[in-house]
Design an enzyme around this catalytic site. Sequence first.
Site, short mmCIF file in Angstrom:
data_model
loop_
_atom_site.label_atom_id
_atom_site.label_comp_id
_atom_site.label_asym_id
_atom_site.label_seq_id
_atom_site.Cartn_x
_atom_site.Cartn_y
_atom_site.Cartn_z
N LYS A 188 -55.60 -11.13 -1.39
CA LYS A 188 -54.16 -10.97 -1.61
C LYS A 188 -53.94 -9.80 -2.56
CE LYS A 188 -50.24 -13.25 -3.91
NZ LYS A 188 -49.82 -14.43 -4.69
N ASP A 193 -45.02 -8.83 -8.11
CA ASP A 193 -44.29 -9.93 -7.48
C ASP A 193 -43.07 -10.30 -8.31
OD1 ASP A 193 -43.46 -12.06 -5.98
OD2 ASP A 193 -45.00 -13.43 -6.73
N LYS A 200 -38.15 -14.61 -9.91
CA LYS A 200 -38.80 -15.25 -11.04
C LYS A 200 -37.99 -14.99 -12.32
CE LYS A 200 -43.55 -14.51 -9.34
NZ LYS A 200 -44.05 -15.89 -9.32
N ASP A 270 -40.77 -16.33 -2.89
CA ASP A 270 -41.81 -16.26 -3.91
C ASP A 270 -43.11 -16.92 -3.45
OD1 ASP A 270 -42.84 -15.50 -6.36
OD2 ASP A 270 -42.18 -17.30 -7.40
N GLU A 272 -44.94 -15.68 -1.15
CA GLU A 272 -45.22 -14.53 -0.29
C GLU A 272 -46.71 -14.31 -0.05
OE1 GLU A 272 -46.79 -13.16 -3.80
OE2 GLU A 272 -44.88 -14.20 -3.59
N ARG A 274 -49.13 -16.30 0.79
CA ARG A 274 -49.64 -16.92 2.01
C ARG A 274 -49.15 -16.18 3.25
NH1 ARG A 274 -46.91 -22.43 0.17
NH2 ARG A 274 -47.47 -21.40 -1.79
#
Length: 421
Positions: A188, A193, A200, A270, A272, A274
């Site tokens: 990943k 993020d 967040k 959030d 994301e 996966r």
Amino acid sequence: MKIYLTNDAPAAHWGSADVTFTQGQGHIHLQAGDQLRQVQQAARKLRGQGLAAVQLCGNDWDLNSQWAFAQGFATAKGAGEILWSGDAGMQAALNARLDSANFARQLINDTPENLAPVTLATEAAKWLTQIGGDKVSYRIIEGEALLQHKWIGIHAVGRGSERPPALLELDFNPLDADAPVSAALVGKGITFDSGGYSIKASEGMLGMKCDMGGAATVTAALGLAIKSGLNKRVKLFLCCAENLISGHAYKLGDILTYKNGVSVEVVNTDAEGRLVLADGLQAASETGAPLIIDAATLTGAAVMAVGTNYNAIFSPNSDLLAQTQTKASIVAERVWPLPLDPWHKEMCPSAYADTANSRPMKGGGAGGASNAAGFLWRFVSPEAKWLHVDLAAAFADSANDLWAAGATTHGMLTIAALLED
């Protein structure tokens, strides 16, 4: 300063101190219990006192104790200078570990501004090419070209950024051109993020430069294995994107239909990681590799379950879980298996698609780490043995008694050992 290990108690005037000094030498006083942990804690104390260069002396230093010291001695501002103990072979092994860990640490600690998705893919490919020479080949698929290859998840997560998402496909092949692939690694690589529209809070977003820790870890593990003489064909897939908010960003309620036909409703932007790993796992499965390993800073649920000194591992194959625990123990890293059953695939239901990418509740609800692994399982070939590593121990938001703030590289040695097996 010369540093010695000893099982002797400190002199009375030092009280219960575990690190003492005499005549320009430092002594780490070991007690019963987890002595590697004690060594790492002592290294943190020594670095915190301003030491930047040490020599490990005496006959009591072995490979793992020296590595524990190095992990405690490293900081985000530099690994410091360590002169190793032991013979030339041990020192070469430690230098290989340190070079690989430093590469991963530098990437993970870099600023999000410096480390765009294509930059991450390029730096990983460049470093591995320096190690593997003409045995390494690669390509980087970026931006709209991802859609041409049906890598839907990476494109969707990364399209909100002005800097394009990318998939690195790298092949290390020391054998014949048509040799079978022995293992495939997937990382990943979310270079930052924000959470997307499921944004967040600032305190949760601050450390999200670490969200490409999985990509850095599998790259460093492959590099270390190559340095150690790996003679197998291994493919590497890094799923790189920035998860940002804009008029181009993906939204809650969107439905993504993947290359294998699985449709996914986005209920949390959030969740994301996966979504991008789903592409990487499909690419890995297409290689026919009998072993697939993915690594990701995937869920807060894994951190809640195992803490920050273990990585959580998942696999439908109990033998692979046991093998991973054995390998981690040998290299003095910590892993712990969490549940993964076929019904975990169904734990993120959707009224509109085959599955959702999470559950519409804080942290994805109960069993969030297992539910995320269940989601990923949908994209793995049933013929492959698959290990999912949720890197709960990959990053320290603030300094503690074991780690300086920033990347830890914990997990690199375990994955390298699995490749070398």
